[in-house]
Motif scaffolding. Structure first.
Motif, PDB file in Angstrom:
ATOM      1  N   VAL A   1      43.746  26.851  42.662  1.00 57.17           N
ATOM      2  CA  VAL A   1      44.936  27.277  43.400  1.00 57.17           C
ATOM      3  C   VAL A   1      45.967  26.154  43.376  1.00 57.17           C
ATOM      4  O   VAL A   1      45.632  24.990  43.626  1.00 57.17           O
ATOM      5  N   HIS A   2      47.215  26.508  43.056  1.00 61.87           N
ATOM      6  CA  HIS A   2      48.293  25.524  42.989  1.00 61.87           C
ATOM      7  C   HIS A   2      49.454  25.963  43.869  1.00 61.87           C
ATOM      8  O   HIS A   2      49.667  27.152  44.105  1.00 61.87           O
ATOM      9  N   VAL A   3      50.246  24.984  44.322  1.00 62.00           N
ATOM     10  CA  VAL A   3      51.526  25.239  44.960  1.00 62.00           C
ATOM     11  C   VAL A   3      52.555  24.344  44.281  1.00 62.00           C
ATOM     12  O   VAL A   3      52.325  23.150  44.087  1.00 62.00           O
TER      13      VAL A   3
ATOM     14  N   PHE B   1      63.923  18.843  44.082  1.00 61.81           N
ATOM     15  CA  PHE B   1      62.568  18.409  44.411  1.00 61.81           C
ATOM     16  C   PHE B   1      61.604  19.045  43.405  1.00 61.81           C
ATOM     17  O   PHE B   1      61.654  20.253  43.185  1.00 61.81           O
ATOM     18  N   HIS B   2      60.719  18.278  42.839  1.00 60.19           N
ATOM     19  CA  HIS B   2      59.794  18.817  41.845  1.00 60.19           C
ATOM     20  C   HIS B   2      58.361  18.371  42.174  1.00 60.19           C
ATOM     21  O   HIS B   2      58.097  17.179  42.325  1.00 60.19           O
ATOM     22  N   PHE B   3      57.443  19.342  42.298  1.00 56.35           N
ATOM     23  CA  PHE B   3      56.030  19.016  42.480  1.00 56.35           C
ATOM     24  C   PHE B   3      55.178  20.199  42.074  1.00 56.35           C
ATOM     25  O   PHE B   3      55.638  21.343  42.037  1.00 56.35           O
ATOM     26  N   ASP B   4      53.966  19.918  41.756  1.00 59.37           N
ATOM     27  CA  ASP B   4      52.956  20.934  41.432  1.00 59.37           C
ATOM     28  C   ASP B   4      51.619  20.345  41.843  1.00 59.37           C
ATOM     29  O   ASP B   4      51.087  19.455  41.180  1.00 59.37           O
ATOM     30  N   PHE B   5      51.058  20.814  42.971  1.00 57.09           N
ATOM     31  CA  PHE B   5      49.825  20.266  43.513  1.00 57.09           C
ATOM     32  C   PHE B   5      48.688  21.278  43.397  1.00 57.09           C
ATOM     33  O   PHE B   5      48.866  22.462  43.698  1.00 57.09           O
ATOM     34  N   GLN B   6      47.541  20.786  42.956  1.00 63.57           N
ATOM     35  CA  GLN B   6      46.337  21.602  43.035  1.00 63.57           C
ATOM     36  C   GLN B   6      45.860  21.573  44.482  1.00 63.57           C
ATOM     37  O   GLN B   6      45.724  20.508  45.086  1.00 63.57           O
ATOM     38  N   MET B   7      45.615  22.754  45.053  1.00 65.21           N
ATOM     39  CA  MET B   7      45.227  22.843  46.443  1.00 65.21           C
ATOM     40  C   MET B   7      43.719  22.663  46.583  1.00 65.21           C
ATOM     41  O   MET B   7      42.941  23.108  45.734  1.00 65.21           O
ATOM     42  N   LYS B   8      43.323  22.015  47.650  1.00 72.96           N
ATOM     43  CA  LYS B   8      41.912  21.714  47.904  1.00 72.96           C
ATOM     44  C   LYS B   8      41.312  22.783  48.818  1.00 72.96           C
ATOM     45  O   LYS B   8      41.918  23.166  49.829  1.00 72.96           O
TER      46      LYS B   8
ATOM     47  N   THR C   1      39.203  23.773  51.689  1.00 76.06           N
ATOM     48  CA  THR C   1      38.685  23.072  52.856  1.00 76.06           C
ATOM     49  C   THR C   1      37.608  23.861  53.588  1.00 76.06           C
ATOM     50  O   THR C   1      36.740  23.295  54.216  1.00 76.06           O
ATOM     51  N   GLU C   2      37.718  25.165  53.575  1.00 74.75           N
ATOM     52  CA  GLU C   2      36.690  26.033  54.110  1.00 74.75           C
ATOM     53  C   GLU C   2      36.557  27.181  53.130  1.00 74.75           C
ATOM     54  O   GLU C   2      37.293  27.273  52.153  1.00 74.75           O
ATOM     55  N   GLU C   3      35.641  28.060  53.384  1.00 75.58           N
ATOM     56  CA  GLU C   3      35.446  29.169  52.464  1.00 75.58           C
ATOM     57  C   GLU C   3      36.713  30.014  52.363  1.00 75.58           C
ATOM     58  O   GLU C   3      37.115  30.684  53.309  1.00 75.58           O
ATOM     59  N   GLY C   4      37.354  29.948  51.207  1.00 79.47           N
ATOM     60  CA  GLY C   4      38.531  30.755  50.961  1.00 79.47           C
ATOM     61  C   GLY C   4      39.829  30.196  51.497  1.00 79.47           C
ATOM     62  O   GLY C   4      40.877  30.784  51.296  1.00 79.47           O
ATOM     63  N   ILE C   5      39.815  29.055  52.205  1.00 73.35           N
ATOM     64  CA  ILE C   5      41.029  28.448  52.745  1.00 73.35           C
ATOM     65  C   ILE C   5      41.383  27.231  51.888  1.00 73.35           C
ATOM     66  O   ILE C   5      40.586  26.305  51.743  1.00 73.35           O
ATOM     67  N   PHE C   6      42.570  27.262  51.306  1.00 69.88           N
ATOM     68  CA  PHE C   6      43.044  26.167  50.457  1.00 69.88           C
ATOM     69  C   PHE C   6      44.232  25.491  51.131  1.00 69.88           C
ATOM     70  O   PHE C   6      45.044  26.136  51.791  1.00 69.88           O
ATOM     71  N   GLU C   7      44.335  24.171  50.946  1.00 68.56           N
ATOM     72  CA  GLU C   7      45.460  23.443  51.510  1.00 68.56           C
ATOM     73  C   GLU C   7      45.948  22.377  50.546  1.00 68.56           C
ATOM     74  O   GLU C   7      45.212  21.907  49.671  1.00 68.56           O
ATOM     75  N   ALA C   8      47.216  22.030  50.701  1.00 66.69           N
ATOM     76  CA  ALA C   8      47.814  20.932  49.945  1.00 66.69           C
ATOM     77  C   ALA C   8      48.728  20.165  50.885  1.00 66.69           C
ATOM     78  O   ALA C   8      49.389  20.756  51.746  1.00 66.69           O
TER      79      ALA C   8
END
Length: 391
Positions: free
Chosen positions: A65-67, A75-82, A84-91
């Protein structure tokens, strides 16, 4: 005004969260399946004390999952989201990005674009996209403040020009209900947007509420039409003649029959951004009998049709400088200093100078420092324009 009810915390100002779907704060991420754990997964958007911003999305079963930001940004960024819980991704968007203003967020799950239903959405590129609005100390005038507020009304009228019903949005200033007649601005959005975008993406009501309260702007009506008009059987959005008929005939007649607006040309203006700036230039310069002021927040030439001056005969109005000065009170032009179309803006500078208009008191030219082709630029342009139109 009595008690000052302006929110103490700028980051929690409701103007930053208002969107088509809501006026209040963002909900918690719930258990995707519902049930007693609903609301236990943390907020979808979280501001850290150090200036970092955390975004979260629930995507059970996703692997990668990316944002990322949209393309039309400084502003330029592309982060792979981590996960943290089952099915919950954060960046975590770090503080050193110095994010300010309207920031489009593009989420992808295993390479497929997805919308985050817990974050605000706006119309952009002819579709809904996620975004966040980060308080910008340079634009306090887009915030909800303890000042009188105008109203926004949706109006439906029949367009004889296109043979179908059309919708426009109308901003009326604080105090309109008490009587009097007002000047009117016809304001167009950009490509891939619609008549709601100046309200929600552009924060137009707050900009005008605040500028009027500060005494910097004349109280006015603003009429916003959908400019994405196609000719029958066409796939382009270049029916400039169609939108010209809607604004100059159908919508104008409807507005002037229902609202208390001044109907002389000196109290009628047209402006727009990007595609809308082309439409404003095209319509405004073809109708000196209707419009006394023109605002172009990007282009003068209708570059989607023909980028040459010969292919834009409406600009011939500029060649007779003395007549132009009689026909118009204001020609306002603006663009972001980091815009990739800045070279075309400078070409228009030279064209205007060649016509003998660059020293005219009614000609206002603004470069918005550090901004590019997005709402962070156009909000600033609108605030500047509001201070000179109908003066």
């Amino acid at each position: 005004m009595g008690v000052d009810r302006t929110p103490d915390c700028v980051a929690e100002n409701k103007a930053l969260y208002e969107r088509v779907s809501a006026f209040d704060y963002l909900p918690q991420l719930g258990n995707p399946g519902g049930g007693p754990e609903r609301g236990s997964k943390g907020p979808p958007l979280e501001y850290g004390a150090d200036g970092a911003i955390t975004v979260r999305i629930a995507l059970p079963g996703a692997k990668d999952v990316h944002v990322a930001t949209g393309k039309l940004t400084v502003f330029h960024f592309d982060f792979q989201m981590k996960e943290t819980e089952e099915g919950i991704f954060e960046a975590v968007l770090p503080a050193d990005l110095k994010l300010r203003g309207n920031i489009v967020l593009n989420f992808t799950a295993d390479g497929i674009p997805v919308l985050n239903p817990w974050l605000p959405m706006e119309v952009f590129g002819s579709k809904l996209v996620n975004y966040i609005d980060v308080a910008d100390p340079e634009t306090p005038y887009i915030l909800l403040q303890d000042e009188p507020h105008g109203a926004v009304t949706r109006e439906i009228f029949y367009s004889e020009t296109i043979g179908q019903w059309a919708r426009c949005m109308v901003y009326t200033p604080p105090g309109y209900e008490r009587g009097g007649e007002y000047p009117v601005l016809y304001l167009q959005h950009g490509g891939g947007e619609n008549e709601t975008c100046w309200i929600f993406n552009g924060k137009l009501p707050y900009i005008l509420d605040n500028a009027i309260a500060e005494g910097k702007a004349v109280p006015l009506l603003v009429v916003m039409n959908n400019g994405l008009l196609m000719k029958p059987g066409d796939t382009g959005i270049n029916d400039f003649d169609g939108i010209e008929g809607i604004i100059t005939k159908d919508c104008r007649a409807y507005i002037e029959s229902k609202y208390r607006v001044k109907t002389d040309k000196w109290n009628r203006a047209i402006a727009g951004l990007s595609l809308g700036s082309m439409q404003a230039s095209y319509i405004g310069m073809r109708h000196p009998e209707l419009f006394g002021s023109i605002g172009s927040f990007t282009y003068l030439r209708c570059r989607d049709k023909d980028n040459t001056y010969e292919g834009n005969p409406h600009l011939n109005a500029l060649k007779d400088a003395e007549q132009f000065k009689k026909d118009y009170k204001l020609l306002f032009r603006s663009i972001g200093g980091a815009e990739w179309h800045l070279n075309e803006f400078e070409e228009d500078d030279r064209f205007i100078a060649g016509c003998g208009l660059d020293g005219w008191s009614g000609y206002v030219r603004k470069i918005i420092p550090g901004q590019t082709h997005n709402w962070n630029c156009w909000r600033r342009a609108m605030y500047e324009f509001a201070q000179v139109v109908f003066r």
